[in-house]
Write an enzyme that holds these catalytic residues in place. Structure first.
Site, PDB file in Angstrom:
ATOM      1  N   ASP A   1       0.840  -1.191   0.000  1.00 48.68           N
ATOM      2  CA  ASP A   1       0.000   0.000   0.000  1.00 48.68           C
ATOM      3  C   ASP A   1       0.881   1.249   0.000  1.00 48.68           C
ATOM      4  O   ASP A   1       1.945   1.236  -0.621  1.00 48.68           O
ATOM      5  CB  ASP A   1      -0.924  -0.037   1.229  1.00 48.68           C
TER       6      ASP A   1
ATOM      7  N   HIS B   1      -3.737   5.979   3.583  1.00 49.23           N
ATOM      8  CA  HIS B   1      -4.418   4.774   3.091  1.00 49.23           C
ATOM      9  C   HIS B   1      -3.753   3.506   3.606  1.00 49.23           C
ATOM     10  O   HIS B   1      -4.424   2.575   4.084  1.00 49.23           O
ATOM     11  CB  HIS B   1      -4.415   4.807   1.565  1.00 49.23           C
TER      12      HIS B   1
ATOM     13  N   SER C   1     -11.254  -0.730  -0.600  1.00 47.12           N
ATOM     14  CA  SER C   1      -9.938  -0.709   0.066  1.00 47.12           C
ATOM     15  C   SER C   1     -10.069  -1.035   1.537  1.00 47.12           C
ATOM     16  O   SER C   1      -9.131  -1.544   2.154  1.00 47.12           O
ATOM     17  CB  SER C   1      -9.295   0.675  -0.068  1.00 47.12           C
TER      18      SER C   1
END
Length: 780
Positions: A153, A226, A556
């Site tokens: 990620d 994220h 996600s």
């Protein structure tokens, strides 16, 4: 006559000028074509070169020398960005199109794939999933802390409490990775929870130039948020008193709080580059992770041309479960990514939690929306209400794009903005900069009743389409419309729940119709998890607020839920394969509410289907004890490739194995030992219509007993009268653990209109366990 002559001369002059102009244009076009041709010949981009090790030249001492000599044969100036030795054999490099084509023609080259740029598919979850708010429901064990989740990620923010290693023992002896130092990140940033962190940027920098370290960290540090969010969702330590500005207050914990985390930063401001992703996956496999979690996706392509699918296959072949997000392109049909059958593809549903924000209008009507705004509230007094499209200098003013609102017409008012084009939080910033007091974010038909919460920068309520239409109608018809907005805090026990998120990408699987995707859904809407210290909760560059936790939405977020649950199951069943764990998650999932109705689709307000939710919503407690599993080995996938008519070279690109399909054997896509069924049907006439014309197909499956000896009996429900389903045998008796039994399903379909889908459900039960499989029919 003079005049006529002059006219004729004028015409001749015009014709001459036109001829000259035409010749100049032709020359210009030719010059442009030549320039374009030269540009294509000289412009370089990144390619991933897959080599066949069995074809290595005898003159080469090792594979690196072979790689280098192969590369130098087409480009003296090219260097290798990465070399790959386990996921694939090969390297990545920068080449012109002509050089790439020349290289692909050489002996020993399996493929030369152009770089693909992938994108990110951007506390209460454990309780909602039945895991409780502590470890009491699923007790901690030595084996659960031996499981390592590798997260590919945007990196991690190691200082947050979700990476606290209190109570964890030594780093697992199987771990072979490192904690890589870089800007703002030391080797001491890792601990017994975050046991490894590395970054991969060569592909990104080859495309965009050196990383601007004033904008992002050339290290495993997460500047985006994220990666920290997904990593802590999967395996974050329990943190009491967690919230975002008081919203969702409680104990935040990952799905597998005892598991270890290894972070691989492969995503940057410019995206996630396939050469970097492949390098990260290769390192994760070599480091000894047990689960790989990737909340990223791109387009779809054949499996032997899909970098993520190739990397995932090699990981799964070594027992590593790979979980990927389905994508955020719903509710469009066929919008899925990451559809390879060895990947666990995860869609998104909601929790039973909401963050209401109430809109009160001057006509006495009240509407409920959603928001995470935490600043100074509006007063109870009503203020003027305007529609953005009526106070704008642009034809797209209704969307509240930057610079489109007229400050003198919005100052001191609440502005109604339509959703779409720019980000939801960006609209709020535009409204605030124009001097307005608040915003009502109105869903249009495209978004329906889907409500996604955001940490807005001014008082805001996002409302569904029905409420939005009513509010706009009031604003258009009342001579002096007024409104106010008030926060409702956190609301639990929302029903119905879960519902399918509108943004969650849908099937059918456009690469292989016979494989049902997504595999399942998990919580992905308004999820609280850890956050970076480098970005505010809205993600806007001007957002200077700092938080340790943030609430965001997307597949996600659902993907790491499943990654963490897979780690939980791996800890309980260390000898299970990736396919067995995936099967346990799928066959125990639920697709209906207690009243028997299918999970609702928020995009339509109607029941969703297996093309939307796959096997259903994940049910972790049941998945820990599934009774039976549909296991699959490399051999099963080799037969699958043969059924796809893949050549030996195609198969080797994916598997790194020399394998030739048996020409005397009949291979069937329906025989892949998958936990769900997707059955494309075609009438004998080749058309969807035609009375009395039938189509018959057979699928074979094998179940492995992972529980006590038992007899399982079949039950079947179907929502179509047009397909006759028969199963042989209808009872399976298992005398011992790991015993295998097969069954065959025969589908006999009468004619149906082209494009019609219908569904059924197959279950095996011993009275304690229910092993369920969705069946999706499609007519072509």
């Amino acid at each position: 006559m003079k005049m006529e002559r002059q006219d004729m001369k004028g015409k001749d002059l015009n014709l001459g000028l036109q001829l000259i102009a035409t010749l100049l244009l032709l020359c210009l076009c030719y010059t442009c074509e030549v320039a374009e041709g030269k540009s294509q010949q000289t412009t370089k981009k990144t390619y991933i070169v897959h080599m066949d090790m069995s074809k290595m030249a005898a003159t080469c001492e090792d594979h690196l020398q072979w790689y280098d000599s192969s590369l130098k044969s087409v480009s003296e100036s090219a260097d290798m960005l990465y070399t790959y030795s386990s996921i694939i054999h090969g390297f990545s490099t920068r080449l012109t199109q002509e050089e790439a084509e020349l290289l692909e023609k050489q002996s020993g080259i399996l493929s030369v794939l152009p770089e693909t740029i992938y994108k990110l598919h951007t506390t209460h979850s454990p309780e909602f999933l039945g895991l409780g708010s502590s470890d009491s429901v699923v007790p901690a064990s030595a084996s659960s802390s031996e499981v390592i989740v590798g997260v590919l990620d945007t990196g991690v923010w190691p200082e947050i409490k979700s990476f606290d290693d209190t109570g964890l023992g030594p780093v697992p002896s199987t771990w072979k990775g490192t904690c890589e130092a870089g800007k703002n990140f030391n080797s001491s940033s890792c601990n017994r929870k975050l046991i490894g962190a590395q970054y991969f940027s060569k592909g990104y920098e080859a495309a965009f130039g050196p990383i601007d370290e004033t904008m992002e960290s050339k290290s495993p540090r997460d500047d985006d948020g994220h990666g920290t969010h997904t990593a802590t969702t999967a395996a974050g330590s329990a943190v009491s008193g967690a919230s975002l500005f008081g919203y969702a207050f409680g104990t935040a914990r990952g799905m597998a709080p005892q598991a270890r985390v290894a972070a691989y930063k492969v995503c940057w401001l410019g995206g996630c580059f396939s050469s970097d992703i492949l390098a990260g996956m290769e390192k994760a496999v070599a480091d000894g992770v047990n689960v790989i979690s990737m909340s990223i996706g791109g387009g779809i392509s054949d499996y032997n041309r899909d970098t993520v699918a190739i990397g995932a296959f090699r990981a799964v072949a070594q027992g590593i479960l790979v979980s990927c997000s389905a994508g955020n392109s719903g509710p469009s049909p066929g919008s899925l990514t990451n559809v390879a059958p060895w990947i666990t593809t995860v869609g998104a549903g909601t929790l039973d939690r909401d963050f209401p924000a109430y809109v009160s209008l001057g006509n006495g009507k009240n509407y409920s929306g959603i928001s995470l705004y935490s600043g100074k509230p509006l007063s109870d007094s009503l203020v003027p209400l305007v529609y953005a499209g009526n106070v704008s200098n642009s034809t797209s003013g209704n969307l509240c794009m930057t610079g489109t609102l007229v400050p003198s017409q919005v100052a001191g008012k609440i502005v109604i903005c339509d959703r779409g084009s720019n980000s939801r939080v960006q609209k709020g910033l535009v409204v605030k900069d124009s001097g307005a007091l608040g915003m009502i974010l109105a869903n249009t038909e495209l978004y329906g009743e889907e409500l996604v919460a955001d940490a807005h920068v001014l008082p805001t309520s996002t409302v569904g389409q029905r409420a939005a239409d009513a509010i706009k109608n009031y604003a258009f018809t009342d001579p002096k419309p007024t409104a106010t907005i008030a926060s409702g805090g956190t609301k639990l026990g929302v029903e119905p729940s879960p519902v399918l998120a509108a943004f969650s990408s849908r099937g059918p699987n456009l690469v292989t119709q016979e494989v049902l995707k997504p595999d399942l859904i998990a919580p992905g809407v308004n999820i609280l998890a850890g956050w970076t210290g480098a970005a505010g909760p809205s993600g806007l560059t001007r957002d200077t607020r700092h938080v340790s936790f943030n609430i965001i939405s997307g597949t996600s977020m659902s993907c790491p839920h499943v990654s963490g649950l897979a780690a939980l199951i791996k800890g309980a069943h260390q000898d299970w394969s990736a396919a067995a764990i995936k099967s346990a998650l799928m066959t125990t999932a639920y697709a209906t509410y207690k009243n028997g109705e299918n999970i609702l689709d928020v995009a339509t307000g109607q029941p969703s289907t297996p093309f939307d939710f796959g096997a259903g919503h994940v049910n972790p407690m049941a998945a820990l004890d599934p009774g039976l599993v549909y296991d699959a080995s490399v051999d099963d996938y080799l037969s699958f490739f043969c059924a796809l008519n893949y050549s030996a070279a195609d198969i080797k690109q994916i598997t790194n194995e020399d394998f030739t399909c048996d020409s005397s054997k009949k291979y069937s896509l329906g025989d892949l030992n998958y936990p769900s069924f997707s059955v494309p049907l075609q009438t004998a006439s080749g058309k969807g219509g035609g009375a009395g014309v039938t189509s018959t197909v057979k699928y074979t499956r094998t179940l492995t007993n992972v529980g006590a000896p038992a007899t399982y009996k079949l039950s079947m429900t179907s929502k179509t009268q047009s397909v006759k389903i028969s199963v042989e045998p209808e009872s399976l008796s298992f005398a011992k653990e790991n015993e295998k039994k097969s069954y065959t399903v025969t589908f006999t379909a009468t004619s149906m209109p082209s494009g019609t889908n219908s569904f059924a459900h197959l279950e095996w039960s011993d009275g304690k366990h229910v092993v369920g499989s969705p069946i999706a029919f499609s007519w072509t």
